[in-house]
Design a protein around this motif. Structure first.
Motif, PDB file in Angstrom:
ATOM      1  N   ARG A   6      65.589 -30.598-103.754  1.00  0.00           N
ATOM      2  CA  ARG A   6      66.245 -30.967-102.500  1.00  0.00           C
ATOM      3  C   ARG A   6      67.757 -30.849-102.667  1.00  0.00           C
ATOM      4  O   ARG A   6      68.312 -31.254-103.680  1.00  0.00           O
ATOM      5  CB  ARG A   6      65.880 -32.399-102.134  1.00  0.00           C
ATOM      6  CG  ARG A   6      66.405 -32.796-100.792  1.00  0.00           C
ATOM      7  CD  ARG A   6      65.718 -34.056-100.320  1.00  0.00           C
ATOM      8  NE  ARG A   6      65.920 -34.246 -98.909  1.00  0.00           N
ATOM      9  CZ  ARG A   6      66.937 -34.912 -98.390  1.00  0.00           C
ATOM     10  NH1 ARG A   6      67.847 -35.436 -99.170  1.00  0.00           N
ATOM     11  NH2 ARG A   6      67.042 -35.053 -97.090  1.00  0.00           N
ATOM     12  N   TYR A   8      71.340 -32.099-101.530  1.00  0.00           N
ATOM     13  CA  TYR A   8      71.966 -33.247-100.883  1.00  0.00           C
ATOM     14  C   TYR A   8      73.313 -32.850-100.306  1.00  0.00           C
ATOM     15  O   TYR A   8      74.031 -32.032-100.880  1.00  0.00           O
ATOM     16  CB  TYR A   8      72.150 -34.387-101.884  1.00  0.00           C
ATOM     17  CG  TYR A   8      70.844 -34.963-102.370  1.00  0.00           C
ATOM     18  CD1 TYR A   8      70.104 -35.803-101.568  1.00  0.00           C
ATOM     19  CD2 TYR A   8      70.351 -34.645-103.626  1.00  0.00           C
ATOM     20  CE1 TYR A   8      68.904 -36.324-102.001  1.00  0.00           C
ATOM     21  CE2 TYR A   8      69.146 -35.163-104.064  1.00  0.00           C
ATOM     22  CZ  TYR A   8      68.434 -35.998-103.247  1.00  0.00           C
ATOM     23  OH  TYR A   8      67.243 -36.511-103.675  1.00  0.00           O
ATOM     24  N   THR A   9      73.668 -33.453 -99.188  1.00  0.00           N
ATOM     25  CA  THR A   9      74.968 -33.185 -98.590  1.00  0.00           C
ATOM     26  C   THR A   9      76.029 -34.012 -99.308  1.00  0.00           C
ATOM     27  O   THR A   9      75.735 -34.973-100.008  1.00  0.00           O
ATOM     28  CB  THR A   9      74.964 -33.546 -97.097  1.00  0.00           C
ATOM     29  OG1 THR A   9      74.745 -34.954 -96.954  1.00  0.00           O
ATOM     30  CG2 THR A   9      73.897 -32.770 -96.342  1.00  0.00           C
ATOM     31  N   TYR A  10      77.277 -33.614 -99.118  1.00  0.00           N
ATOM     32  CA  TYR A  10      78.375 -34.357 -99.722  1.00  0.00           C
ATOM     33  C   TYR A  10      78.493 -35.756 -99.119  1.00  0.00           C
ATOM     34  O   TYR A  10      78.929 -36.687 -99.801  1.00  0.00           O
ATOM     35  CB  TYR A  10      79.688 -33.594 -99.572  1.00  0.00           C
ATOM     36  CG  TYR A  10      79.779 -32.407-100.482  1.00  0.00           C
ATOM     37  CD1 TYR A  10      79.953 -32.576-101.848  1.00  0.00           C
ATOM     38  CD2 TYR A  10      79.676 -31.110 -99.989  1.00  0.00           C
ATOM     39  CE1 TYR A  10      80.028 -31.490-102.695  1.00  0.00           C
ATOM     40  CE2 TYR A  10      79.758 -30.019-100.830  1.00  0.00           C
ATOM     41  CZ  TYR A  10      79.933 -30.218-102.183  1.00  0.00           C
ATOM     42  OH  TYR A  10      80.012 -29.136-103.029  1.00  0.00           O
ATOM     43  N   ALA A  11      78.117 -35.912 -97.858  1.00  0.00           N
ATOM     44  CA  ALA A  11      78.151 -37.238 -97.240  1.00  0.00           C
ATOM     45  C   ALA A  11      77.160 -38.168 -97.933  1.00  0.00           C
ATOM     46  O   ALA A  11      77.465 -39.334 -98.200  1.00  0.00           O
ATOM     47  CB  ALA A  11      77.834 -37.136 -95.747  1.00  0.00           C
ATOM     48  N   GLN A  12      75.982 -37.667 -98.243  1.00  0.00           N
ATOM     49  CA  GLN A  12      74.990 -38.487 -98.944  1.00  0.00           C
ATOM     50  C   GLN A  12      75.457 -38.823-100.352  1.00  0.00           C
ATOM     51  O   GLN A  12      75.321 -39.964-100.807  1.00  0.00           O
ATOM     52  CB  GLN A  12      73.648 -37.757 -99.000  1.00  0.00           C
ATOM     53  CG  GLN A  12      72.989 -37.603 -97.656  1.00  0.00           C
ATOM     54  CD  GLN A  12      71.791 -36.668 -97.702  1.00  0.00           C
ATOM     55  OE1 GLN A  12      71.715 -35.778 -98.550  1.00  0.00           O
ATOM     56  NE2 GLN A  12      70.858 -36.869 -96.791  1.00  0.00           N
ATOM     57  N   LEU A  13      75.990 -37.839-101.043  1.00  0.00           N
ATOM     58  CA  LEU A  13      76.468 -38.079-102.404  1.00  0.00           C
ATOM     59  C   LEU A  13      77.669 -39.024-102.417  1.00  0.00           C
ATOM     60  O   LEU A  13      77.773 -39.891-103.281  1.00  0.00           O
ATOM     61  CB  LEU A  13      76.830 -36.759-103.078  1.00  0.00           C
ATOM     62  CG  LEU A  13      75.661 -35.824-103.375  1.00  0.00           C
ATOM     63  CD1 LEU A  13      76.171 -34.501-103.923  1.00  0.00           C
ATOM     64  CD2 LEU A  13      74.696 -36.469-104.344  1.00  0.00           C
ATOM     65  N   MET A  15      78.340 -41.353-100.222  1.00  0.00           N
ATOM     66  CA  MET A  15      77.854 -42.698 -99.932  1.00  0.00           C
ATOM     67  C   MET A  15      77.223 -43.320-101.174  1.00  0.00           C
ATOM     68  O   MET A  15      77.446 -44.492-101.477  1.00  0.00           O
ATOM     69  CB  MET A  15      76.832 -42.634 -98.795  1.00  0.00           C
ATOM     70  CG  MET A  15      76.933 -43.767 -97.832  1.00  0.00           C
ATOM     71  SD  MET A  15      75.994 -43.389 -96.358  1.00  0.00           S
ATOM     72  CE  MET A  15      74.572 -44.361 -96.644  1.00  0.00           C
ATOM     73  N   LEU A  16      76.441 -42.549-101.904  1.00  0.00           N
ATOM     74  CA  LEU A  16      75.785 -43.052-103.109  1.00  0.00           C
ATOM     75  C   LEU A  16      76.804 -43.429-104.180  1.00  0.00           C
ATOM     76  O   LEU A  16      76.743 -44.518-104.759  1.00  0.00           O
ATOM     77  CB  LEU A  16      74.826 -41.991-103.646  1.00  0.00           C
ATOM     78  CG  LEU A  16      74.116 -42.325-104.947  1.00  0.00           C
ATOM     79  CD1 LEU A  16      73.153 -43.473-104.739  1.00  0.00           C
ATOM     80  CD2 LEU A  16      73.381 -41.116-105.470  1.00  0.00           C
ATOM     81  N   THR A  46      81.662 -47.824 -99.806  1.00  0.00           N
ATOM     82  CA  THR A  46      80.601 -47.038 -99.174  1.00  0.00           C
ATOM     83  C   THR A  46      81.158 -46.275 -97.980  1.00  0.00           C
ATOM     84  O   THR A  46      80.877 -45.084 -97.791  1.00  0.00           O
ATOM     85  CB  THR A  46      79.448 -47.954 -98.733  1.00  0.00           C
ATOM     86  OG1 THR A  46      78.946 -48.638 -99.872  1.00  0.00           O
ATOM     87  CG2 THR A  46      78.334 -47.171 -98.077  1.00  0.00           C
ATOM     88  N   LEU A  50      81.477 -42.223 -97.577  1.00  0.00           N
ATOM     89  CA  LEU A  50      80.830 -41.542 -96.452  1.00  0.00           C
ATOM     90  C   LEU A  50      81.828 -40.686 -95.680  1.00  0.00           C
ATOM     91  O   LEU A  50      81.544 -39.538 -95.337  1.00  0.00           O
ATOM     92  CB  LEU A  50      80.173 -42.571 -95.531  1.00  0.00           C
ATOM     93  CG  LEU A  50      79.523 -42.035 -94.266  1.00  0.00           C
ATOM     94  CD1 LEU A  50      78.390 -41.080 -94.617  1.00  0.00           C
ATOM     95  CD2 LEU A  50      79.004 -43.173 -93.422  1.00  0.00           C
ATOM     96  N   ASP A  57      81.813 -31.957 -96.019  1.00  0.00           N
ATOM     97  CA  ASP A  57      80.739 -31.203 -95.359  1.00  0.00           C
ATOM     98  C   ASP A  57      81.257 -30.390 -94.181  1.00  0.00           C
ATOM     99  O   ASP A  57      80.910 -29.229 -94.006  1.00  0.00           O
ATOM    100  CB  ASP A  57      79.642 -32.150 -94.860  1.00  0.00           C
ATOM    101  CG  ASP A  57      78.711 -32.610 -95.964  1.00  0.00           C
ATOM    102  OD1 ASP A  57      78.633 -31.927 -97.002  1.00  0.00           O
ATOM    103  OD2 ASP A  57      78.070 -33.655 -95.785  1.00  0.00           O
TER     104      ASP A  57
END
Length: 62
Positions: A6, A8-13, A15-16, A46, A50, A57
């Motif tokens: 999968r 992952y987008t930079y927004a997801q990374l 946020m993590l 966070t 984000l 992105d």
């Protein structure tokens, strides 16, 4: 059953990573000072992660 890789987008990374850094820092500060205001740091990190990830992105898409 093969596992699909999968992307992952930079927004997801962002946020993590922001959540991990923020929660780790806030736990350390809370345990050292006893001041619960430092829990806000986790939420702020966070949000920063984000926003930065969403910006990257958007820049990559253009």
């Amino acid at each position: 059953m093969p596992v699909e890789k999968r992307s992952y987008t930079y927004a997801q990374l962002g946020m993590l990573i922001g959540t991990c850094i923020g929660s780790g820092l806030s736990v350390l500060l809370l345990s050292n000072t006893g001041n619960a205001v430092y829990l806000i740091i986790a939420g702020a990190r966070t949000a920063i992660g984000l926003v930065l990830g969403a910006g990257i992105d958007k820049y990559q898409k253009a």
